[in-house]
Design a protein around this motif. Structure first.
Motif, mmCIF file in Angstrom:
data_model
loop_
_atom_site.group_PDB
_atom_site.id
_atom_site.type_symbol
_atom_site.label_atom_id
_atom_site.label_comp_id
_atom_site.label_asym_id
_atom_site.label_seq_id
_atom_site.Cartn_x
_atom_site.Cartn_y
_atom_site.Cartn_z
ATOM 1 N N TYR A 62 0.810 -1.220 0.000
ATOM 2 C CA TYR A 62 0.000 0.000 0.000
ATOM 3 C C TYR A 62 0.844 1.272 0.000
ATOM 4 N N ASP A 63 2.164 1.116 0.040
ATOM 5 C CA ASP A 63 3.084 2.255 0.070
ATOM 6 C C ASP A 63 2.768 3.192 1.243
ATOM 7 N N VAL A 64 2.543 2.581 2.405
ATOM 8 C CA VAL A 64 2.244 3.316 3.634
ATOM 9 C C VAL A 64 3.148 2.770 4.741
ATOM 10 N N PRO A 65 4.094 3.541 5.247
ATOM 11 C CA PRO A 65 5.025 3.016 6.236
ATOM 12 C C PRO A 65 4.398 2.867 7.619
ATOM 13 N N VAL A 66 4.956 1.970 8.406
ATOM 14 C CA VAL A 66 4.637 1.893 9.827
ATOM 15 C C VAL A 66 5.572 2.859 10.547
ATOM 16 N N LEU A 67 5.007 3.863 11.217
ATOM 17 C CA LEU A 67 5.827 4.887 11.860
ATOM 18 C C LEU A 67 5.726 4.879 13.378
ATOM 19 N N SER A 68 4.879 4.015 13.927
ATOM 20 C CA SER A 68 4.875 3.787 15.373
ATOM 21 C C SER A 68 4.245 2.430 15.653
ATOM 22 N N VAL A 69 4.656 1.864 16.790
ATOM 23 C CA VAL A 69 4.141 0.570 17.242
ATOM 24 C C VAL A 69 3.622 0.753 18.657
ATOM 25 N N HIS A 70 2.373 0.355 18.875
ATOM 26 C CA HIS A 70 1.782 0.405 20.218
ATOM 27 C C HIS A 70 1.976 -0.960 20.849
ATOM 28 N N ALA A 71 2.795 -1.021 21.905
ATOM 29 C CA ALA A 71 3.047 -2.286 22.581
ATOM 30 C C ALA A 71 1.742 -2.863 23.120
ATOM 31 N N PRO A 72 1.652 -4.193 23.274
ATOM 32 C CA PRO A 72 0.420 -4.817 23.776
ATOM 33 C C PRO A 72 0.263 -4.620 25.285
ATOM 34 N N CYS A 73 -0.350 -3.492 25.655
ATOM 35 C CA CYS A 73 -0.518 -3.112 27.058
ATOM 36 C C CYS A 73 -1.955 -3.191 27.539
ATOM 37 N N LEU A 74 -2.896 -3.460 26.637
ATOM 38 C CA LEU A 74 -4.308 -3.462 27.008
ATOM 39 C C LEU A 74 -4.668 -4.719 27.801
ATOM 40 N N LEU A 75 -5.805 -4.661 28.475
ATOM 41 C CA LEU A 75 -6.268 -5.841 29.208
ATOM 42 C C LEU A 75 -6.421 -7.047 28.286
ATOM 43 N N VAL A 76 -6.902 -6.803 27.065
ATOM 44 C CA VAL A 76 -7.156 -7.918 26.146
ATOM 45 C C VAL A 76 -5.887 -8.436 25.474
ATOM 46 N N THR A 77 -4.744 -7.786 25.721
ATOM 47 C CA THR A 77 -3.502 -8.228 25.075
ATOM 48 C C THR A 77 -2.467 -8.720 26.082
ATOM 49 N N GLN A 78 -2.910 -9.058 27.282
ATOM 50 C CA GLN A 78 -1.963 -9.466 28.329
ATOM 51 C C GLN A 78 -1.303 -10.817 28.055
ATOM 52 N N ARG A 79 -1.804 -11.564 27.077
ATOM 53 C CA ARG A 79 -1.194 -12.850 26.731
ATOM 54 C C ARG A 79 -0.587 -12.837 25.334
ATOM 55 N N VAL A 80 -0.604 -11.697 24.671
ATOM 56 C CA VAL A 80 0.021 -11.605 23.349
ATOM 57 C C VAL A 80 1.527 -11.749 23.498
ATOM 58 N N TRP A 81 2.119 -12.651 22.752
ATOM 59 C CA TRP A 81 3.543 -12.961 22.771
ATOM 60 C C TRP A 81 3.985 -13.657 24.060
ATOM 61 N N SER A 82 3.590 -13.105 25.213
ATOM 62 C CA SER A 82 4.057 -13.658 26.489
ATOM 63 C C SER A 82 3.250 -13.035 27.622
ATOM 64 N N PRO A 83 3.052 -13.767 28.738
ATOM 65 C CA PRO A 83 2.438 -13.126 29.908
ATOM 66 C C PRO A 83 3.385 -12.164 30.617
ATOM 67 N N ASP A 84 4.647 -12.169 30.253
ATOM 68 C CA ASP A 84 5.652 -11.297 30.867
ATOM 69 C C ASP A 84 5.631 -9.932 30.168
ATOM 70 N N PRO A 85 5.273 -8.846 30.872
ATOM 71 C CA PRO A 85 5.197 -7.538 30.209
ATOM 72 C C PRO A 85 6.531 -7.045 29.664
ATOM 73 N N TRP A 86 7.633 -7.435 30.297
ATOM 74 C CA TRP A 86 8.935 -7.027 29.756
ATOM 75 C C TRP A 86 9.214 -7.712 28.427
ATOM 76 N N GLU A 87 8.820 -8.973 28.311
ATOM 77 C CA GLU A 87 8.987 -9.684 27.047
ATOM 78 C C GLU A 87 8.106 -9.056 25.969
ATOM 79 N N ARG A 88 6.883 -8.667 26.319
ATOM 80 C CA ARG A 88 6.015 -8.013 25.344
ATOM 81 C C ARG A 88 6.624 -6.692 24.877
#
Length: 268
Positions: free
Chosen positions: A57-83
């Motif tokens: 789409y020729d649209v860059p990603v210019l920021s990433v919001h880390a998975p900090c929400l209640l619904v994302t507490q298990r994304v990647w890892s239950p460890d917030p530092w790992e996320r």
């Protein structure tokens, strides 16, 4: 006159459509880039998939919001530092300069105990990134008010090198965004653009449809020496059709561009 401040579309703004839809809409509407909200959509977690969407789409990603929400507490890892580490790796791979992170929840005791020091350690490892801590808000339930964050919802009380200023969260916390921007000072690295009515809940309205000084904040950024990006983060889950969602996101982009180019005479 055009603004040098890029205006991004947060992938959260297209929910319940998937992450890929954010790229399609950002390209169709003329956004400068995308902020990827890392959540349960596997595409939002996959650097290869995101790189492919950005190229297609020729649209860059210019920021990433880390998975900090209640619904994302298990994304990647239950460890917030790992996320947080995985979010930083994702941003680095995509050449996105900013990672948005929330203050710790009160029940994340180990994470909260060393949050400032740990954040500095991660930042030392990923020297090309800014870790912008976002202002949050107290929660009101059944007539009671409590703060689910440690040490609090306002990151300026602790002090961090970089901040994200969220105007909808300012409405929910009954705080003045312009005063908060003053407190953030040179650390203001990123803006989440959404409006609110101050009713004590997080609304993420299209800017101009609430009571927050969205226009004034945007027009003040040049005088503040702001070098970050503005990400449109509005709730469109109630849109009755794709056309209505697209119209809301177009209106938000036009609002941002209009007021970013109208510099405030006040040097903040």
């Amino acid at each position: 006159m055009t603004s040098p401040v890029p205006v991004l579309l947060s992938s959260s703004s297209v929910f319940p459509e998937p992450t890929a839809a954010a790229f399609q809409l950002a390209a169709a509407l003329g956004y400068d880039g995308v902020e990827v909200m890392v959540w349960t959509d596997v595409v939002s977690q996959d650097a290869g998939a995101l790189r492919g969407l950005a190229a297609h789409y020729d649209v860059p990603v210019l920021s990433v919001h880390a998975p900090c929400l209640l619904v994302t507490q298990r994304v990647w890892s239950p460890d917030p530092w790992e996320r947080l580490r995985r979010a930083a790796e994702l941003a680095e791979t995509l050449e996105a300069p900013t990672v948005v992170v929330h203050p710790p929840f009160s029940w994340q005791r180990d994470y909260a105990r060393n949050f400032a020091e740990g954040l500095a350690t991660v930042a030392d490892r990923f020297t090309g990134l800014r870790f912008a801590v976002e202002n949050m808000y107290p929660v009101r339930m059944a007539g009671r008010r409590f703060v689910p964050y440690v040490p609090g919802w306002d990151p300026t009380d602790t002090g961090y090198p970089s901040y994200t200023l969220d105007l909808s969260h300012c409405a929910a916390s009954h705080s003045d965004p312009l005063e908060m921007a003053d407190r953030m000072g040179a650390g203001l690295a990123h803006v989440h653009l959404g409006d609110g009515t101050g009713e004590g809940r997080d609304e993420h309205l299209v800017p101009g449809r609430g009571t927050q000084p969205c226009a004034e904040l945007l027009s003040s950024l040049a005088g503040r020496g702001f070098t970050g990006a503005v990400a449109v983060e509005v709730a469109t889950r109630g849109a009755k059709s794709r056309a209505v969602r697209e119209a809301d996101l177009r209106a938000a982009l036009e609002f941002a561009r209009q007021h970013l180019t109208a510099s405030s005479p006040v040097d903040a």
